[in-house]
Design a protein around this motif. Sequence first.
Motif, PDB file in Angstrom:
ATOM      1  N   GLY C 192       0.784  -1.226   0.000  1.00  0.00           N
ATOM      2  CA  GLY C 192       0.000   0.000   0.000  1.00  0.00           C
ATOM      3  C   GLY C 192       0.813   1.271   0.000  1.00  0.00           C
ATOM      4  O   GLY C 192       0.268   2.355  -0.139  1.00  0.00           O
ATOM      5  N   ASN C 219      -0.572  -6.399  -2.052  1.00  0.00           N
ATOM      6  CA  ASN C 219      -0.306  -5.489  -3.158  1.00  0.00           C
ATOM      7  C   ASN C 219       1.177  -5.296  -3.405  1.00  0.00           C
ATOM      8  O   ASN C 219       1.930  -4.976  -2.510  1.00  0.00           O
ATOM      9  N   VAL C 247      -6.109   0.315  -4.846  1.00  0.00           N
ATOM     10  CA  VAL C 247      -4.726   0.781  -4.867  1.00  0.00           C
ATOM     11  C   VAL C 247      -4.375   1.289  -6.257  1.00  0.00           C
ATOM     12  O   VAL C 247      -3.694   2.301  -6.416  1.00  0.00           O
TER      13      VAL C 247
END
Lengths: 283, 273, 280
Positions: C192, C219, C247
Amino acid sequence: MSLCDAEKTFILHGVAENFRSDGRDREGYRPIEIETDIVQHAFGSARLRLANTDILVAVKIEVDTPLPERPFEGKIEFFVDCSANATPDFEGRGGETLAIELSNILASAYKSPKTFNLKKLCILKGKKCWKLYVDILILECGGNLFDAVSLAVKAALFNTKVPLIKSVNIDGDNVELDVSDNVFDCERLDVTNAPVMVTVCKIGDNCVVDPNLAEEQCSVGSIVVAISQEYFSTVTSIGIGSLHAQTLCSSLELGQKVGIRLNEALMDTLSHITSDQDFGFLK
Amino acid sequence: MAEQYKSLHPAKYYRDHLKHDIRPDGRELSDFRPVVINVGSIKTADGSSIVKIGNTTVVCGIKAEISRPKADAATKGFLVPNVELSPVCSSKFKPGPPSDQAQVLTQIIADIVGNSQCINLEELCIFPDKIAWCLYADLICIDYDGSLIDACALALISCLKVVSLPEVSYDPSLDKQQVNLEKRTPINVNSVFVSTTFAIFDDKLILADPTVEEENLCTGTLTIVTCNDELCYVHKPGGSPLVDEQMSDCIEKCMNRSNSIKKLIKTAILENI
Amino acid sequence: MPVDHKRINGPEESVPYELFARLSGLTSEKAFEQLYKAGKRSDGREFEEHRKIFLKNGAVSQAKGSAYIEMGQTKVIVSVFDPREIPNRSDYSLKGELYCEFKFAPFSCAKRRLHQQDNEEKQYSCIMKKALESAVCLHELPNFQVDIYALVMHNDGSALSAAITAAGVALVEAGVPMYDIITSVTVGIQQGVKLVDPDSLEEQMCQVQFLSEKYQDNNHGLLIISKLHTQEQLCQFYQNGYVSLEVLKSGLEVLSKTCEVIVPLVQKCLIKHITNGIKS
């Protein structure tokens, strides 16, 4: 194929009304036929027809040495061959750029360990690993190649049987592998997270998926998204044309929604294929 | 007006200038262009240099790798120079395998390195018959404005001067090598070669350090490489013949220039440290 | 491997010496931990801060247009040449074409690159072509091809973005008709955290998935966009790794904002080019 302005307007209006020229809505796919295990000499194979697009994928496996900087990982390589029969544009070296683009996007989509775990392909750290050669043959091109190729690749990998290794003999620097004699002794690959690709095409003010050749001509810009579960493993814009950030966001949303659905349908179909079914070229 | 004249009658344009003992870029016949040397700016390489002679620009980067010596030269390491005429540098070059010119240039540079004995390859060997250093020296031309051999030779020698290699310890009984990245030592460069190119215009005038335009119009070129006040390599690929006097005159100019270039290399390296 | 007879070949096999070094280097996970704790990056930048850019046009005297760009340690040179007839083509095409070639110098990366273009370079060439095609008025160059070559001399991350921004400037200098100013930015994503204009270590860090229990966020990846400034159009977008929709969207915003920061630099460079042209 070239369209006149009137034809383009017709398609444009259809998309705006959410009723496309072949009767689909904006999120609808054309019928897809899929068949696995059709190339006898390959370790895994699949053939897919999406409308007129016809793809054959075969997976070959060889023993290789891991890269020195990644001793725990196997390898996977994609090779796309655009047959000159597929479309007149592929004559001569015409298909080469498209082939490179396709194999690059596949390689990029399968790169993250979350999508496809190459560590499973390692046999002996730093010494031996499996290398998967994924050969993709485009037999006929009827639009929407990216989606079709990714589905066919996923099906072929699902179908792939990796030979079991009975024992590994290490003698100094020499490593000998003893592969099981029984051809039915094999492992399947885990493809639950393998990405599926969705081409989202902007036509007029709306986005559609699975464009046919005529619709591809009317597009002002398109992106390909590779979806693995609900995550994006690769997004890339293709063709000429640009998008506003807002449009891009809505295309991403649409791509994700359709991608998840497509993946579910594919996994469901694949799990229903049993080994004793008739097979042949889409009988 | 001068622009048009130049593009319509380039040879005549030059002749008019040369009649008055001056070249179109303002130099006299035996003047050299300014030389700029910068070393060590590319950190991913084990040694690097950028050389500009007028507009001609060459980047040299050396990357060291570990390999096994050849069976017939068990005590020698490797130095592999390659010249690349990248399509960036001029519209003459297209992407793809090296052109004939690039191949010839690579061979010339390799010959100069061999003749000058600037690097003792035996010092690049870590353990005979087992491991040795292999120095890949890649010379990339990014702006092609004549006298390329001079720029390549200068880039290579100043790059070799700043190459440093990490310490390697080899244990023959285990056949294992250990590299200590913290401890780096420079390599010995025994001699410094300096190359100078001349162009022969209309079979009689000699222009020092020609630009690419001059090279294209001239009737012959001559490249002389000196090393430790001796001749190390002379390249005269056909063209107009020269008399002894002219030849010795060129050699003398080359010797004079080599001293100033050597000083320049020294200051460039000092500034870097 | 077939022997390359057109170059001088070294020994058959050679390996980078780093492989035999004692494993002292930071793993990506440790490096990220340090970065996260400090709230700053190793070179003192904020997460969403771009490195300083040095941009200069006219770097190659022999090219019609050229530009040299430096972003931190990353050094890229781009040349553009006169339009020429599209080679090996019999039919007439109403639109012009671009030919892009992106190349890493053999010594530009941590690992030595080969002389032939590898797959990554081919992919980058494709992305670069795609980005520039939307910026150039191709209909004004019927049946012509413009060659654009980019050479990376030192790759310290975000090399593709640097090449695209520089190519935009080089095209202007070459007098190729264009719709707009084109700028490009890369952002790396890990847990993130968005790292704008990552250097090569950060790029590496964003390509792997962290295994330890602490890191639940999956992510990771890289995002590259190219933007046409006045129209606010994204002419190229590329992402890899494993990134969720949210994101991705927020990354897009960060990228768009950063592109705006670069535009004045490009403008300044172009103005300088023009005023210099008038003076001489």
